[in-house]
Design an enzyme around this catalytic site. Structure first.
Site, PDB file in Angstrom:
ATOM      1  N   SER A  84       0.865  -1.180   0.000  1.00  0.00           N
ATOM      2  CA  SER A  84       0.000   0.000   0.000  1.00  0.00           C
ATOM      3  C   SER A  84       0.896   1.222   0.000  1.00  0.00           C
ATOM      4  O   SER A  84       1.936   1.240   0.656  1.00  0.00           O
ATOM      5  CB  SER A  84      -0.897   0.025   1.236  1.00  0.00           C
ATOM      6  OG  SER A  84      -1.794   1.113   1.186  1.00  0.00           O
ATOM      7  N   ARG A 136     -16.082   9.749  20.426  1.00  0.00           N
ATOM      8  CA  ARG A 136     -16.041   8.316  20.711  1.00  0.00           C
ATOM      9  C   ARG A 136     -15.029   8.044  21.816  1.00  0.00           C
ATOM     10  O   ARG A 136     -13.873   8.470  21.743  1.00  0.00           O
ATOM     11  CB  ARG A 136     -15.655   7.565  19.427  1.00  0.00           C
ATOM     12  CG  ARG A 136     -15.532   6.068  19.578  1.00  0.00           C
ATOM     13  CD  ARG A 136     -16.905   5.396  19.515  1.00  0.00           C
ATOM     14  NE  ARG A 136     -16.777   3.983  19.216  1.00  0.00           N
ATOM     15  CZ  ARG A 136     -16.448   3.053  20.113  1.00  0.00           C
ATOM     16  NH1 ARG A 136     -16.223   3.396  21.364  1.00  0.00           N
ATOM     17  NH2 ARG A 136     -16.361   1.789  19.755  1.00  0.00           N
ATOM     18  N   LYS A 158      -6.627   4.156   3.398  1.00  0.00           N
ATOM     19  CA  LYS A 158      -6.781   2.801   3.930  1.00  0.00           C
ATOM     20  C   LYS A 158      -8.250   2.470   4.163  1.00  0.00           C
ATOM     21  O   LYS A 158      -8.698   1.346   3.903  1.00  0.00           O
ATOM     22  CB  LYS A 158      -5.998   2.648   5.239  1.00  0.00           C
ATOM     23  CG  LYS A 158      -4.490   2.759   5.096  1.00  0.00           C
ATOM     24  CD  LYS A 158      -3.893   1.688   4.205  1.00  0.00           C
ATOM     25  CE  LYS A 158      -3.901   0.314   4.810  1.00  0.00           C
ATOM     26  NZ  LYS A 158      -3.136  -0.678   3.992  1.00  0.00           N
ATOM     27  N   PRO A 183      -3.659  -3.701  11.753  1.00  0.00           N
ATOM     28  CA  PRO A 183      -2.617  -3.457  12.753  1.00  0.00           C
ATOM     29  C   PRO A 183      -2.583  -2.009  13.236  1.00  0.00           C
ATOM     30  O   PRO A 183      -2.933  -1.076  12.514  1.00  0.00           O
ATOM     31  CB  PRO A 183      -1.323  -3.794  11.994  1.00  0.00           C
ATOM     32  CG  PRO A 183      -1.657  -3.574  10.554  1.00  0.00           C
ATOM     33  CD  PRO A 183      -3.108  -3.915  10.406  1.00  0.00           C
ATOM     34  N   SER A 198       6.373   3.773  12.041  1.00  0.00           N
ATOM     35  CA  SER A 198       6.285   3.803  13.506  1.00  0.00           C
ATOM     36  C   SER A 198       7.677   3.738  14.135  1.00  0.00           C
ATOM     37  O   SER A 198       7.952   4.424  15.125  1.00  0.00           O
ATOM     38  CB  SER A 198       5.457   2.615  14.006  1.00  0.00           C
ATOM     39  OG  SER A 198       4.194   2.568  13.405  1.00  0.00           O
ATOM     40  N   PHE A 218      -0.113   5.732  21.605  1.00  0.00           N
ATOM     41  CA  PHE A 218      -0.353   4.818  20.491  1.00  0.00           C
ATOM     42  C   PHE A 218      -0.234   3.377  20.972  1.00  0.00           C
ATOM     43  O   PHE A 218       0.418   3.082  21.967  1.00  0.00           O
ATOM     44  CB  PHE A 218       0.625   5.071  19.336  1.00  0.00           C
ATOM     45  CG  PHE A 218       2.062   5.163  19.765  1.00  0.00           C
ATOM     46  CD1 PHE A 218       2.864   4.045  19.823  1.00  0.00           C
ATOM     47  CD2 PHE A 218       2.609   6.393  20.127  1.00  0.00           C
ATOM     48  CE1 PHE A 218       4.183   4.128  20.221  1.00  0.00           C
ATOM     49  CE2 PHE A 218       3.933   6.488  20.531  1.00  0.00           C
ATOM     50  CZ  PHE A 218       4.726   5.353  20.581  1.00  0.00           C
TER      51      PHE A 218
END
Length: 339
Positions: A84, A136, A158, A183, A198, A218
């Protein structure tokens, strides 16, 4: 053993997945946009201890073109669609990411359907689940979808690609099965300089680029556990038609927690690792002048809890502790002289 196609073979996740599939005895095909990278990928895998390299072949195929996909997928029982587009910077036009992500996914699915592949495992992202809804509270589950309005370009690409995949399976999939892995931030041992975005956070913590930690949070998943989950999603009948959040824990870590794990676990490698947090108001002030600080602002003080029980209960997945993943990441960065 079955023949398996892995798209985007030069990538961080795909490399670890190919390693595991070879170890498990499969015959692997993988796609590259250009075969000029083949030798580099082979060397990376060999240096990482890959076995049965004679079972690995390479095919040229680009997400933006039809050419090559039919040949790459012919005779395969399973496909892992990992490739991707991921930008090094925010694109001026979000369609630079959205179009290849969505259209590329549909190309892979159509080729897989026409070749009578049994199942496609699609590497999506938690970006499709836990973003865009400021009200949320969480914990997020596989039943949630990100709200498109105001999403960053990557998150939107995505989300639209995964929605297109599910729509295709329902309307045109025939007998093709789909499983999706979502993920969170991907960490773990690097095999070369090609690593997940990351891990760049760990690099910046270790090289002194971050003097104090902004209040960002995260979740973490180990790339080796992610490869294991892909294979479980490929083989287990219970994975058909399912989404699976890949995260070592439900509770996110603060960037400062990551810094502290490095300092306590590898003190000899942590001389430049920050020892304090930066107040949010200072980051917001810095964002007026600094593009780097500006990128952090939307994520300040946002804690996204999630539920990671589904892959454990349905597929028997057992992820390792985030602390072990972070320290293994550090060790590999030092071994490869990245820091």
């Amino acid at each position: 053993m079955s023949t398996v196609l892995v798209t985007g073979g030069s990538g961080y996740v795909a490399s670890h997945l190919i390693l595991k599939l070879l170890q498990d005895g499969y015959t692997i095909r993988t796609t590259l946009r250009s075969l000029s990278k083949e030798q580099q990928v082979r060397s990376t895998l060999q240096n990482a201890g890959a076995v049965h390299m004679d079972r690995l072949s390479f095919h040229a195929a680009d997400l933006t073109h039809d050419k090559g996909w039919e040949e790459a997928v012919q005779g395969c029982s399973y496909v892992h669609h990992v490739a991707s587009p991921f930008p090094g910077h925010t694109p001026k036009d979000e369609n630079e990411l959205i179009i290849p992500a969505r259209e590329g996914t549909l190309r892979v699915l159509k080729a897989a359907r026409d070749a009578r592949v049994k199942r496609v495992v699609f590497t999506s992202s938690f970006a499709t689940i836990g973003y865009g809804d400021k009200d949320r509270q969480g914990p997020y589950t596989e039943n949630d979808w990100s709200v498109l309005d105001g999403l960053p370009a990557y998150h939107k690409s995505k989300t639209l690609a995964e929605k297109a995949a599910w729509d295709f399976i329902e309307a045109e999939g025939g007998g093709l099965e789909l499983s999706v892995v979502n993920p969170v931030g991907i960490f773990g041992p690097v095999l070369s300089n090609d690593m997940s975005s990351s891990i760049d956070l760990v690099v910046k913590l270790m090289d002194g680029s971050i003097p104090k930690c902004p209040r960002t949070y995260f979740n973490i998943v180990d790339v080796r556990d992610l490869a294991d989950l892909h294979i479980r999603a490929m083989l287990d009948p219970a994975a058909k038609g399912g989404r699976f959040i890949a995260s070592s824990d439900g509770k996110p870590l603060a960037l400062f927690d990551v810094a502290r794990i490095i300092s306590q676990g590898r003190p000899e490698k942590a001389r430049k690792v920050p020892t304090g947090e930066m107040p949010t108001w200072i980051v917001r002030l810095a964002a007026i002048f600094s593009p780097t600080a500006r990128q952090a602002v939307p994520f300040l003080d946002v804690i996204r809890s999630l539920n990671n029980e589904k892959p454990k209960k349905v597929l028997g997945w057992t992820p390792r502790a985030a602390q072990d993943t972070i320290l293994d990441t550090v060790d590999s960065l030092v071994e490869h002289r990245i820091v």
